[in-house]
Design an enzyme around this catalytic site. Structure first.
Site, mmCIF file in Angstrom:
data_model
loop_
_atom_site.group_PDB
_atom_site.id
_atom_site.type_symbol
_atom_site.label_atom_id
_atom_site.label_comp_id
_atom_site.label_asym_id
_atom_site.label_seq_id
_atom_site.Cartn_x
_atom_site.Cartn_y
_atom_site.Cartn_z
ATOM 1 N N CYS A 187 0.836 -1.197 0.000
ATOM 2 C CA CYS A 187 0.000 0.000 0.000
ATOM 3 C C CYS A 187 0.879 1.257 0.000
ATOM 4 O O CYS A 187 1.447 1.608 -1.028
ATOM 5 C CB CYS A 187 -0.981 -0.048 1.175
ATOM 6 N N HIS A 202 -3.465 -5.405 0.613
ATOM 7 C CA HIS A 202 -2.854 -5.761 1.902
ATOM 8 C C HIS A 202 -2.805 -7.281 2.082
ATOM 9 O O HIS A 202 -3.788 -7.884 2.524
ATOM 10 C CB HIS A 202 -3.644 -5.134 3.051
ATOM 11 N N GLU A 258 -1.369 -8.817 4.328
ATOM 12 C CA GLU A 258 -1.340 -9.124 5.763
ATOM 13 C C GLU A 258 -2.712 -9.006 6.425
ATOM 14 O O GLU A 258 -2.866 -9.338 7.606
ATOM 15 C CB GLU A 258 -0.323 -8.217 6.473
#
Length: 242
Positions: free
Chosen positions: A95, A185, A187
């Site tokens: 990002c 993302h 994660e």
């Protein structure tokens, strides 16, 4: 043995942090390799950037800041990225980290003309992704979690687009031999993206989003949740650990 660093260039909402942890925790939770030293460098606290000679790779997190704000700490990381390209160091930007790599290497990152993108979205891949050491196992289309206002609008010279969608032409970019950026993302899990939608509920309604629909459309992102682990695997296979 060289180390993997997390450049923590932001922090999540306080409530989300108390319930689910912070950016660096989520990156660590994505790693299954046990015999690896992972060190977080809190960029906002002015912690020193690592020497290139002891660095295997870096994951640059997201941030609630904007790359165009050009905070001094952000410019410092940009310069580190430029210098890192002279060394066999892997970099994965997430990002904000992705946008920062794009800017550092000569591209342009700014507000996306299409506005905000948030929730679970579909990413499409280009055929050449099958030749890429990190993303060669990517499905033709896959789900990913996003929350961003800015994007890499113009790529630096030599960068290659591997993935995109209708909102952002540059969802996955390979910037160098071992340098990648993803606008989504990897994660984030279901809990985290749901928390981000809830935290921004009022703003999202103002922007014309339906938080209820966004939450209804959230799905597991099985493939994207493996990317950080695969990034480490690529570096290990290339001998970047020694």
């Amino acid at each position: 043995m060289k180390d993997l660093y997390i450049f923590k260039v932001g922090k999540t909402f306080e409530k989300t942090k108390n319930q689910l942890g912070d950016f660096d925790d989520w990156v660590r939770n994505s790693v299954t390799t046990k015999d690896l030293t992972i060190k977080t460098i809190d960029i906002l606290k002015g912690e020193p950037l690592p020497p290139f000679t002891s660095t295997m790779g870096v994951v640059i997190t997201g941030s609630h800041a904007m790359v165009t704000e050009e905070h001094h700490w952000s410019l410092d990381v940009e310069e580190w990225i430029r210098q890192a390209t002279k060394h066999p160091i892997g970099i994965l930007g997430i990002c904000y980290g992705h946008q920062l790599i794009g800017k550092a290497l000569g591209g342009k990152s700014d507000f996306n003309p299409k506005g905000k993108e948030i929730g679970t979205v579909t990413i499409l891949t280009n055929p050449q992704i099958k030749e890429d050491p990190l993303f060669k196992n990517a499905p033709a289309t896959f789900s990913a979690n996003v929350t961003h206002l800015q994007s890499v609008l113009t790529l630096p010279k030599g960068a290659e687009v591997l993935g995109y969608n209708s909102h952002d032409n540059h969802q996955i970019v390979r910037y160098g031999q071992f340098i990648w950026g993803v606008q989504f993302h990897p994660e984030y899990d279901v809990q985290i993206i749901n928390a981000y939608i809830e935290e921004q509920r009022e703003d999202l309604i103002q922007l014309g989003f339906s938080p209820e629909k966004l939450i209804k459309d959230v799905t597991e992102t099985v493939y994207t949740n493996t990317i950080i682990d695969q990034f480490i695997g690529v570096l290990s296979n290339q001998g970047n650990t020694h």
